[in-house]
Design a protein around this motif. Structure first.
Motif, PDB file in Angstrom:
ATOM      1  N   ASP A 119     -33.799  10.336 -20.731  1.00 40.78           N
ATOM      2  CA  ASP A 119     -34.561   9.479 -21.764  1.00 40.78           C
ATOM      3  C   ASP A 119     -34.134   7.971 -21.503  1.00 40.78           C
ATOM      4  N   GLU A 120     -33.049   7.691 -20.903  1.00 41.10           N
ATOM      5  CA  GLU A 120     -32.843   6.079 -20.584  1.00 41.10           C
ATOM      6  C   GLU A 120     -33.694   5.703 -19.646  1.00 41.10           C
ATOM      7  N   LEU A 121     -34.203   6.558 -18.670  1.00 38.46           N
ATOM      8  CA  LEU A 121     -35.100   6.227 -17.522  1.00 38.46           C
ATOM      9  C   LEU A 121     -36.311   5.811 -18.268  1.00 38.46           C
ATOM     10  N   ALA A 122     -36.590   6.939 -19.145  1.00 35.83           N
ATOM     11  CA  ALA A 122     -37.962   6.727 -19.857  1.00 35.83           C
ATOM     12  C   ALA A 122     -38.246   5.400 -20.368  1.00 35.83           C
ATOM     13  N   THR A 123     -37.350   5.301 -21.143  1.00 36.47           N
ATOM     14  CA  THR A 123     -37.282   4.069 -21.990  1.00 36.47           C
ATOM     15  C   THR A 123     -37.350   2.890 -20.940  1.00 36.47           C
ATOM     16  N   ARG A 124     -36.442   2.829 -19.900  1.00 39.46           N
ATOM     17  CA  ARG A 124     -36.699   1.452 -19.123  1.00 39.46           C
ATOM     18  C   ARG A 124     -38.245   1.332 -18.299  1.00 39.46           C
ATOM     19  N   LEU A 125     -38.714   2.593 -18.186  1.00 44.33           N
ATOM     20  CA  LEU A 125     -40.073   2.690 -17.501  1.00 44.33           C
ATOM     21  C   LEU A 125     -41.113   2.043 -18.504  1.00 44.33           C
ATOM     22  N   ALA A 126     -40.862   2.420 -20.162  1.00 43.82           N
ATOM     23  CA  ALA A 126     -41.713   2.133 -21.029  1.00 43.82           C
ATOM     24  C   ALA A 126     -41.689   0.368 -21.276  1.00 43.82           C
ATOM     25  N   GLU A 127     -40.495  -0.165 -21.063  1.00 48.72           N
ATOM     26  CA  GLU A 127     -40.112  -1.591 -21.263  1.00 48.72           C
ATOM     27  C   GLU A 127     -41.108  -2.484 -20.374  1.00 48.72           C
ATOM     28  N   ARG A 128     -41.533  -2.015 -19.148  1.00 51.33           N
ATOM     29  CA  ARG A 128     -42.368  -2.835 -18.381  1.00 51.33           C
ATOM     30  C   ARG A 128     -43.522  -1.876 -17.824  1.00 51.33           C
ATOM     31  N   GLN A 129     -44.173  -2.720 -17.594  1.00 56.22           N
ATOM     32  CA  GLN A 129     -45.757  -2.010 -16.835  1.00 56.22           C
ATOM     33  C   GLN A 129     -45.379  -1.630 -15.483  1.00 56.22           C
ATOM     34  N   VAL A 130     -45.623  -0.254 -15.326  1.00 53.70           N
ATOM     35  CA  VAL A 130     -45.146   0.186 -13.894  1.00 53.70           C
ATOM     36  C   VAL A 130     -46.498   0.318 -12.979  1.00 53.70           C
ATOM     37  N   GLU A 131     -46.352  -0.075 -11.721  1.00 53.20           N
ATOM     38  CA  GLU A 131     -47.541  -0.055 -10.825  1.00 53.20           C
ATOM     39  C   GLU A 131     -47.446   1.561 -10.188  1.00 53.20           C
TER      40      GLU A 131
END
Length: 177
Positions: free
Chosen positions: A83-95
């Motif tokens: 869940d923490e990882l998914a939140t971090r990935l959602a905070e910024r646009q991933v390439e």
């Protein structure tokens, strides 16, 4: 012109102007190869740039039962980490997000490859379900070929416990910004 002799045989002929020209060339070449001093970068305490790439290692023992790959069996710690990882990935646009599953050396190569792929795909599907764009995420299993620890022995609980760090999922992320 100057001749150099060795016991009656002429070895070479040296022209004095050629010697001076060669020395001048060496001097000019060495002068051109120096690099100018770099201007010092000002130190700032406030500016801490966010990394554009990072690696997250998720222990499969915190997420999966030994030899298993289903996210339904998540422990509280494993659920929290994902869940923490998914939140971090959602905070910024991933390439791009690469999910890499690993196993320990216990079992056959075919089984280890299958389990590591299933773990990677389970984490991939979980992240997609939490908003990571499907077209930006890949999953691959690496089996037991990239261990992070080596342990003696062929089996038993002691070896299973020792090899736990090899049973992992790595998530390598490159951000677009």
């Amino acid at each position: 012109m100057q001749n150099i002799w060795n016991g009656g045989a002429r070895i070479m002929t040296i022209k004095p102007w050629l010697t001076l020209a060669a020395a001048g060339f060496v001097l000019l070449a060495s002068a051109c190869s120096t690099t100018p001093e770099q201007e010092p970068v000002p130190e700032t305490q406030d500016m801490q740039p966010l990394p554009s790439t990072f690696l997250e290692r998720l222990s499969s023992d915190g997420m999966f039962a030994f030899g298993k790959s289903s996210i339904e069996d998540l422990s509280g710690e494993g659920q929290f980490a994902l869940d923490e990882l998914a939140t971090r990935l959602a905070e910024r646009q991933v390439e791009i997000v690469h999910v890499i599953g690993h196993s320990d050396r216990l079992g056959t190569a075919v089984v280890n490859q299958r389990v590591s792929s299933q773990r990677a795909n389970a984490v991939r599907d979980y992240l997609i379900g939490r908003g990571v764009p499907e077209e930006r995420i890949t999953a691959v299993g690496r089996g037991a070929i990239e261990p992070v620890v080596e342990c003696d022995g062929r089996g038993g609980q002691e070896v299973i416990d020792c090899l736990a760090p090899n049973r992992r999922v790595e998530v390598r992320v490159q951000f677009a910004d």
